[in-house]
Design a protein around this motif. Structure first.
Motif, PDB file in Angstrom:
ATOM      1  N   ALA A   1       0.841  -1.199   0.000  1.00 29.12           N
ATOM      2  CA  ALA A   1       0.000   0.000   0.000  1.00 29.12           C
ATOM      3  C   ALA A   1       0.875   1.248   0.000  1.00 29.12           C
ATOM      4  CB  ALA A   1      -0.922   0.002   1.219  1.00 29.12           C
ATOM      5  N   ASN A   2       0.278   2.368  -0.386  1.00 25.63           N
ATOM      6  CA  ASN A   2       0.980   3.650  -0.374  1.00 25.63           C
ATOM      7  C   ASN A   2       1.547   3.926   1.028  1.00 25.63           C
ATOM      8  OD1 ASN A   2       1.910   6.192  -1.172  1.00 25.63           O
ATOM      9  ND2 ASN A   2      -0.007   7.181  -0.568  1.00 25.63           N
ATOM     10  N   GLY A   3       2.830   4.269   1.088  1.00 30.83           N
ATOM     11  CA  GLY A   3       3.475   4.540   2.368  1.00 30.83           C
ATOM     12  C   GLY A   3       4.196   3.353   2.963  1.00 30.83           C
ATOM     13  N   ASP A   4       3.988   2.133   2.440  1.00 31.53           N
ATOM     14  CA  ASP A   4       4.707   0.965   2.954  1.00 31.53           C
ATOM     15  C   ASP A   4       6.207   1.112   2.699  1.00 31.53           C
ATOM     16  OD1 ASP A   4       2.366  -0.161   3.761  1.00 31.53           O
ATOM     17  OD2 ASP A   4       2.418  -1.868   2.378  1.00 31.53           O
ATOM     18  N   LYS A   5       6.993   0.700   3.674  1.00 33.89           N
ATOM     19  CA  LYS A   5       8.441   0.722   3.514  1.00 33.89           C
ATOM     20  C   LYS A   5       8.885  -0.527   2.749  1.00 33.89           C
ATOM     21  CE  LYS A   5      10.866   2.004   7.065  1.00 33.89           C
ATOM     22  NZ  LYS A   5      11.645   1.985   8.341  1.00 33.89           N
ATOM     23  N   LEU A   6       9.650  -0.319   1.677  1.00 34.27           N
ATOM     24  CA  LEU A   6      10.117  -1.430   0.850  1.00 34.27           C
ATOM     25  C   LEU A   6      11.473  -1.956   1.303  1.00 34.27           C
ATOM     26  CD1 LEU A   6       9.127  -0.086  -2.682  1.00 34.27           C
ATOM     27  CD2 LEU A   6       7.838  -1.638  -1.193  1.00 34.27           C
ATOM     28  N   GLY A   7      12.263  -1.109   1.942  1.00 33.67           N
ATOM     29  CA  GLY A   7      13.572  -1.551   2.393  1.00 33.67           C
ATOM     30  C   GLY A   7      14.330  -0.419   3.041  1.00 33.67           C
ATOM     31  N   SER A   8      15.351  -0.780   3.816  1.00 34.14           N
ATOM     32  CA  SER A   8      16.140   0.212   4.540  1.00 34.14           C
ATOM     33  C   SER A   8      17.596  -0.206   4.580  1.00 34.14           C
ATOM     34  CB  SER A   8      15.641   0.372   5.987  1.00 34.14           C
ATOM     35  OG  SER A   8      14.264   0.661   6.038  1.00 34.14           O
ATOM     36  N   ILE A   9      18.465   0.787   4.632  1.00 31.22           N
ATOM     37  CA  ILE A   9      19.879   0.581   4.927  1.00 31.22           C
ATOM     38  C   ILE A   9      20.186   1.444   6.137  1.00 31.22           C
ATOM     39  CG2 ILE A   9      22.247   0.769   4.106  1.00 31.22           C
ATOM     40  CD1 ILE A   9      21.212   0.525   1.266  1.00 31.22           C
ATOM     41  N   PHE A  10      20.612   0.818   7.233  1.00 30.45           N
ATOM     42  CA  PHE A  10      20.857   1.532   8.486  1.00 30.45           C
ATOM     43  C   PHE A  10      22.357   1.651   8.742  1.00 30.45           C
ATOM     44  CE2 PHE A  10      16.771  -0.785   9.503  1.00 30.45           C
ATOM     45  CZ  PHE A  10      15.961   0.319   9.274  1.00 30.45           C
ATOM     46  N   PHE A  11      22.758   2.787   9.282  1.00 33.01           N
ATOM     47  CA  PHE A  11      24.142   3.020   9.674  1.00 33.01           C
ATOM     48  C   PHE A  11      24.138   3.316  11.176  1.00 33.01           C
ATOM     49  CE2 PHE A  11      23.360   4.315   5.344  1.00 33.01           C
ATOM     50  CZ  PHE A  11      24.396   3.738   4.630  1.00 33.01           C
ATOM     51  N   GLU A  12      24.795   2.427  11.967  1.00 29.90           N
ATOM     52  CA  GLU A  12      24.753   2.551  13.414  1.00 29.90           C
ATOM     53  C   GLU A  12      26.147   2.496  14.010  1.00 29.90           C
ATOM     54  OE1 GLU A  12      22.145  -0.472  14.867  1.00 29.90           O
ATOM     55  OE2 GLU A  12      20.348   0.487  14.046  1.00 29.90           O
ATOM     56  N   GLY A  13      26.319   3.178  15.148  1.00 31.46           N
ATOM     57  CA  GLY A  13      27.597   3.164  15.841  1.00 31.46           C
ATOM     58  C   GLY A  13      27.395   2.917  17.323  1.00 31.46           C
ATOM     59  N   SER A  14      28.409   2.319  17.952  1.00 28.78           N
ATOM     60  CA  SER A  14      28.318   2.041  19.388  1.00 28.78           C
ATOM     61  C   SER A  14      28.530   3.326  20.176  1.00 28.78           C
ATOM     62  CB  SER A  14      29.368   1.011  19.790  1.00 28.78           C
ATOM     63  OG  SER A  14      29.383   0.836  21.190  1.00 28.78           O
ATOM     64  N   ASP A  15      27.670   3.560  21.172  1.00 30.05           N
ATOM     65  CA  ASP A  15      27.816   4.707  22.061  1.00 30.05           C
ATOM     66  C   ASP A  15      28.471   4.310  23.377  1.00 30.05           C
ATOM     67  OD1 ASP A  15      25.874   3.297  23.372  1.00 30.05           O
ATOM     68  OD2 ASP A  15      24.372   4.906  23.382  1.00 30.05           O
ATOM     69  N   GLY A  16      29.061   3.113  23.407  1.00 31.42           N
ATOM     70  CA  GLY A  16      29.686   2.587  24.611  1.00 31.42           C
ATOM     71  C   GLY A  16      28.805   1.604  25.351  1.00 31.42           C
ATOM     72  N   THR A  17      27.501   1.653  25.022  1.00 32.65           N
ATOM     73  CA  THR A  17      26.559   0.738  25.681  1.00 32.65           C
ATOM     74  C   THR A  17      25.865  -0.144  24.658  1.00 32.65           C
ATOM     75  OG1 THR A  17      26.162   2.358  27.430  1.00 32.65           O
ATOM     76  CG2 THR A  17      24.543   0.594  27.187  1.00 32.65           C
ATOM     77  N   ASP A  18      25.353   0.468  23.620  1.00 32.22           N
ATOM     78  CA  ASP A  18      24.683  -0.279  22.562  1.00 32.22           C
ATOM     79  C   ASP A  18      24.864   0.474  21.245  1.00 32.22           C
ATOM     80  OD1 ASP A  18      23.047   1.913  22.912  1.00 32.22           O
ATOM     81  OD2 ASP A  18      21.436   0.797  23.881  1.00 32.22           O
ATOM     82  N   TYR A  19      24.177   0.008  20.220  1.00 30.04           N
ATOM     83  CA  TYR A  19      24.281   0.643  18.905  1.00 30.04           C
ATOM     84  C   TYR A  19      23.170   1.685  18.735  1.00 30.04           C
ATOM     85  CZ  TYR A  19      27.492  -3.113  17.664  1.00 30.04           C
ATOM     86  OH  TYR A  19      28.557  -3.985  17.623  1.00 30.04           O
ATOM     87  N   GLU A  20      23.543   2.866  18.245  1.00 27.65           N
ATOM     88  CA  GLU A  20      22.575   3.928  17.986  1.00 27.65           C
ATOM     89  C   GLU A  20      22.631   4.318  16.513  1.00 27.65           C
ATOM     90  OE1 GLU A  20      20.415   4.690  20.030  1.00 27.65           O
ATOM     91  OE2 GLU A  20      21.206   4.146  22.003  1.00 27.65           O
ATOM     92  N   ARG A  21      21.480   4.691  16.011  1.00 28.58           N
ATOM     93  CA  ARG A  21      21.335   5.016  14.591  1.00 28.58           C
ATOM     94  C   ARG A  21      21.961   6.377  14.273  1.00 28.58           C
ATOM     95  NH1 ARG A  21      16.967   3.196  11.886  1.00 28.58           N
ATOM     96  NH2 ARG A  21      17.390   1.329  13.144  1.00 28.58           N
ATOM     97  N   GLY A  22      22.887   6.405  13.316  1.00 31.81           N
ATOM     98  CA  GLY A  22      23.486   7.661  12.859  1.00 31.81           C
ATOM     99  C   GLY A  22      22.868   8.185  11.587  1.00 31.81           C
ATOM    100  N   ALA A  23      22.389   7.260  10.763  1.00 29.51           N
ATOM    101  CA  ALA A  23      21.766   7.653   9.493  1.00 29.51           C
ATOM    102  C   ALA A  23      21.065   6.441   8.901  1.00 29.51           C
ATOM    103  CB  ALA A  23      22.805   8.192   8.519  1.00 29.51           C
TER     104      ALA A  23
END
Length: 360
Positions: free
Chosen positions: A66-88
């Motif tokens: 349907a209109n607005g459905d997400k077809l795919g993603s590429i995530f860029f994440e970095g460790s903040d010392g505790t876990d991974y956080e999304r940068g872009a």
């Protein structure tokens, strides 16, 4: 059911989700990367990455998205010392109503600002090919590129850094060929480019406030492109532009609606209405001191440079409210001195007297 390479433990990523395929490495030169290579002969197809989406709850079954459905993603994440956080991230969405052999899509590029862990959309390319920077929707006008902002970043800078006389530039190009890149000669009167200024009027952004436009101004040919530039403003209470100034291909400047010349070789012409004694005003500031001059000077000399004026006509202030005498000046000396107040030859004073050879 997860496939782990370089690690024995599934690591939480993507907001706590465990990816089905994980590639890990702690060795320099042996980075955790994925490649897709094609070694085919006789075609121009390379490796690829395919991300798909179906609304079916069963693997392998097709149910239309349907209109607005997400077809795919590429995530860029970095460790903040505790876990991974999304940068872009880069995401693809359905951008319209899909159907059989019809899948409109848009790409969205997001980055996370400093002090946050939540990416914000920065740029999108929608299904019509529009590139929208800083906004999620076009404000209209059908332009291929729009930049929007709530701060000073809502602008465009064109920069060049080189040890020469060159600079940044902005080019507007027009061809009468309907194919991209096609070179078909334009015609006299064709518009080549325009810059338009618009403001919100409480309803929409449709009404322009001002415009600068360039058009072909004669018959073009190979290495021959005569042009004119036109300046427009919208009057108070009006909703459409009115031409105020035109600079023709021969350099003639036509003001206030004049668009052409008939049996006229002047380089400056002003239209002032049916009756207007002040069509052109020469104004000198600084108050109304007795003896102040405001006038026009005349000179002759080489092409493309000004020269010392030897003749002038000026209004000489003699009292309050700007009233004065009309004076005529001629410097008859063969030198490079500019005509001055001491070169007065004739005067019409404020009472209408014609004075020749004296000032009172």
């Amino acid at each position: 059911g997860r496939f782990l390479i370089g690690d024995a433990t599934a690591r939480a990523q993507d907001g706590g989700n465990n990816a089905q395929l994980q590639v890990s490495s702690a060795t320099g030169g042996n980075w955790a990367r994925i490649s897709s290579s094609s070694f085919t002969s006789g075609d121009n197809i390379g490796g690829g990455l395919i991300l798909t989406k179906s609304r079916s709850g069963t693997v392998g079954v097709h149910t239309v998205v349907a209109n607005g459905d997400k077809l795919g993603s590429i995530f860029f994440e970095g460790s903040d010392g505790t876990d991974y956080e999304r940068g872009a991230h880069i995401e693809a969405f359905v951008d319209g109503a899909p159907g059989d052999n019809d899948m409109p899509g848009r790409l969205v590029f997001s980055t996370t600002p400093d002090g946050s862990v939540t990416p914000a959309e920065r740029l999108r390319i929608n299904s019509t090919g529009q590139l929208l920077l800083g906004h999620t929707a076009s404000i209209g006008f059908g332009r291929n590129f729009e930049t929007s902002s709530t701060s000073g970043y809502g602008g465009i800078a064109i920069n060049r850094f080189s040890a020469d006389t060159g600079s940044g530039g902005l080019d507007f190009v027009k061809s009468r060929n309907a194919s991209l890149g096609g070179n078909t000669i334009v015609q006299s009167g064709d518009n080549i480019g325009a810059i338009t200024w618009r403001g919100a009027d409480g309803t929409d952004f449709e009404t322009p406030a001002a415009q600068i436009k360039v058009a072909v101004d004669g018959t073009p040919g190979s290495n021959d492109m005569p042009g004119r530039i036109m300046f427009y403003t919208t009057a108070d209470g009006a909703s459409s532009l009115t031409e105020r100034l035109r600079i023709a291909s021969d350099g003639t400047a036509l003001f206030n609606g004049l668009t052409s010349q008939v049996a006229d070789t002047s380089k400056l012409a002003v239209q002032g209405g049916d009756s207007n004694i002040g069509i052109i005003q020469i104004h000198a500031g600084g108050g109304e001191t007795d003896g102040d001059l405001s006038g026009i000077a005349f000179s002759h000399g080489a092409d493309n440079q000004t020269a010392r004026a030897k003749c002038a006509i000026a209004s000489r202030a003699v009292g309050a409210y700007g009233h004065g005498d009309l004076c005529f000046y001629v410097d008859g000396a063969s030198d490079n001195d500019q005509v001055s107040a001491s070169d007065e030859r004739m005067r019409i004073n404020s009472t209408g007297q014609l004075l020749h050879g004296h000032t009172a």
